[in-house]
Design a protein around this motif. Structure first.
Motif, mmCIF file in Angstrom:
data_model
loop_
_atom_site.group_PDB
_atom_site.id
_atom_site.type_symbol
_atom_site.label_atom_id
_atom_site.label_comp_id
_atom_site.label_asym_id
_atom_site.label_seq_id
_atom_site.Cartn_x
_atom_site.Cartn_y
_atom_site.Cartn_z
ATOM 1 N N ILE A 24 0.820 -1.215 0.000
ATOM 2 C CA ILE A 24 0.000 0.000 0.000
ATOM 3 C C ILE A 24 0.854 1.266 0.000
ATOM 4 O O ILE A 24 0.324 2.373 -0.068
ATOM 5 C CB ILE A 24 -0.978 0.033 1.194
ATOM 6 C CG1 ILE A 24 -0.221 0.064 2.523
ATOM 7 C CG2 ILE A 24 -1.936 -1.140 1.126
ATOM 8 C CD1 ILE A 24 -1.132 0.240 3.738
ATOM 9 N N ARG A 313 -4.004 3.765 -0.696
ATOM 10 C CA ARG A 313 -2.674 4.227 -1.110
ATOM 11 C C ARG A 313 -2.554 5.745 -1.080
ATOM 12 O O ARG A 313 -1.444 6.275 -0.952
ATOM 13 C CB ARG A 313 -2.358 3.685 -2.511
ATOM 14 C CG ARG A 313 -1.978 2.216 -2.518
ATOM 15 C CD ARG A 313 -2.055 1.592 -3.905
ATOM 16 N NE ARG A 313 -1.586 0.217 -3.879
ATOM 17 C CZ ARG A 313 -2.277 -0.812 -3.396
ATOM 18 N NH1 ARG A 313 -3.480 -0.607 -2.896
ATOM 19 N NH2 ARG A 313 -1.771 -2.039 -3.409
ATOM 20 N N GLU A 353 -6.583 -5.140 1.965
ATOM 21 C CA GLU A 353 -5.782 -4.005 2.441
ATOM 22 C C GLU A 353 -6.553 -3.153 3.443
ATOM 23 O O GLU A 353 -5.978 -2.636 4.407
ATOM 24 C CB GLU A 353 -5.336 -3.169 1.243
ATOM 25 C CG GLU A 353 -4.329 -3.913 0.369
ATOM 26 C CD GLU A 353 -4.177 -3.341 -1.034
ATOM 27 O OE1 GLU A 353 -3.405 -3.905 -1.822
ATOM 28 O OE2 GLU A 353 -4.824 -2.319 -1.329
#
Length: 494
Positions: A24, A313, A353
């Motif tokens: 990430i 991100r 994530e």
């Protein structure tokens, strides 16, 4: 095919992926590769099943089962098992135009229909495909054939996504002069701007486009057909025109406060992120788009998942994903038998994530937006969500998702991304070409054909079939190329 009994001797092994904590931090691809020896074992699991549903590409219960390209999966796996990757590439190339794309972004319809997967884990055909195509590139086996003789026929392809590239590839190989028009600044369409870089590195597109250019295909960017060049003028220049513009008309959410600042269509957002990354050569990330914001993504599917991963991100404060439908079961229901596509819970990379970053799955099921709430400056600050329940329509018998009274809830949101799918073709294109459309605004054709209602104007991909998968787009491009070639030449050998 493969090693007799190999599926009993070897367990499925997936290639390693970079952990969430590390991946990430950037927009790089994060899936690794298996060693050749391990890859051979995985291919050995292909079980000589007699009826390879993996390559059937048939519709069962309204869903695709097996590869729409009809890739010769058992034969390819057998060659991998024997360590003959060069011949495996040649065999794969018989049916496939761009294995480098599908081996990264396809949901692997072949694996869902794998006979081995009925009682155990399916053969990792998608991973095998990636190993084959990367080996082929590394060893100079991937070439675009430049025809020695040109036919004198000219074809325009409008749109450079997977269907447009596929039809252009085969028509050029046949000897027709092909020009591909793209309204954006770079070639690739959906592949370029609809799929994040960590899922499909854009250098993968560039290397294929370079080969196609060297083979004689002309690419024209920053040209919007229907606006910059009118359809009547384009048709005068070419013997045939192929509309491959995608299903790029996004479905909106009509709720009070929709005009608030901070609400975007998901594909527009993903495109903006990718363009900023490419323009800076990945030296700077556009953190200003999501950093420290509470992000709400309306819609599931691949696009919604891609938005989750992208916003993480970019430093989002929180990410919530709203899905209208109930949570799928973790295993196949009795009403969803193999080899139908499995309607089961899928936790993709973005959700993984989010679980790592925030400690919980970002998805809230059976929920939608009731109202977008603005501050005094017109900026989005919150949304009102409401739970949904399935209620049968007595007239039609269909189950509809309707709001549950009193279930409203306010959650913070400074950024909302609408990933609710697409309605079909954009009207300015279909109007300019004068082609008939169906009830979903897709370009209308006869069954089994790609010819529109206008002479010598064809359509392929999402613009023809509606929002779908990259593998279906490539399949349509290849089939359309044969139909167009026959129309131009009186016969076809494609």
């Amino acid at each position: 095919m493969g090693k007799i009994g190999g599926f009993m001797e070897y367990d499925r092994v997936n290639a390693a992926v970079i952990c969430e904590e590390e991946r990430i931090k950037n927009f790089n691809e994060f899936h690794g590769n298996l060693s050749l020896e391990e890859e051979k074992k995985q291919a050995a699991r292909c079980m000589d099943c007699g009826i390879p549903f993996c390559q059937a590409g048939k519709m069962i219960s309204g869903m695709a089962s097996g590869c729409p390209l009809n890739n010769l999966v058992p034969e390819v796996n057998d060659l991998v098992y024997r360590g003959n990757l060069a011949d495996a590439y040649r065999r794969l190339s018989v049916t496939h135009s761009f294995p480098e794309f599908t081996s990264r972004v396809c949901p692997a319809l072949c694996e869902a229909a794998c006979t081995c997967g009925e009682f155990s884990e399916p053969v990792c055909t998608k991973q095998n495909e990636k190993t084959i195509i990367e080996y082929a590139y590394e060893n100079g086996l991937v070439k675009e054939r430049k025809p020695e003789i040109r036919t004198g026929k000219k074809v325009a392809v409008v749109g450079s996504g997977p269907s447009g590239l596929a039809v252009a590839q085969l028509l050029n190989r046949r000897g027709h002069e092909v020009t591909v028009y793209e309204r954006h600044d770079r070639i690739g369409g959906l592949l370029r701007y609809g799929i994040p870089n960590m899922k499909l590195d854009k250098s993968v597109i560039d290397r294929r486009v370079k080969l196609m250019e060297e083979a004689g295909i002309h690419f024209v960017t920053n040209t919007n057909i229907g606006k910059d060049i009118k359809a009547k003028d384009l048709r005068k220049q070419y013997d045939a025109v192929v509309l491959a513009c995608g299903a790029s008309n996004p479905r909106d959410i009509n709720a009070p406060g929709r005009d608030a600042n901070g609400i975007y269509f998901a594909v527009d957002f993903l495109s903006d992120v990718t363009k900023k990354l490419l323009d800076s050569e990945f030296k700077t990330f556009p953190y200003e788009l999501a950093k420290d914001k509470n992000v709400v993504i309306i819609g599931g599917g691949d696009t919604g998942n891609d938005c989750v991963g992208t916003c993480i991100r970019l430093g989002a404060k929180s990410v919530t994903q709203l899905e209208m439908m109930p949570k799928p079961p973790e295993t196949r229901a009795a009403s969803n038998p193999w080899p139908e596509w499995p309607r089961v819970l899928k936790t993709d990379y973005g959700q993984e994530e989010a679980i790592y970053k925030f400690g919980h799955d970002p998805r809230i099921y059976q929920t939608t937006v009731k109202e977008f709430i603005k501050d005094k400056k017109g900026n989005l600050k919150e949304i009102c969500i409401v739970s949904l329940e399935a209620v049968k329509d007595e007239k039609t018998g269909r189950m509809n998702m309707v709001p549950v009274a009193g279930s409203e809830k306010i959650i913070p949101a400074e950024l909302v991304l609408i990933a609710a799918g697409f309605l079909g073709s954009e009207k300015y294109v279909t109007d300019d070409f004068g082609v008939e459309t169906d009830g979903r605004t897709n370009v209308k054709t006869e069954a089994g054909s790609f010819l529109s209602s206008e002479k010598d104007v064809y359509t392929v991909g999402d613009m023809h079939r509606g929002q779908s998968l990259v593998v279906w787009a490539i399949s349509e491009g290849r089939k359309a190329a044969a139909e167009i070639d026959k129309s131009l030449m009186g016969y076809t050998n494609l």
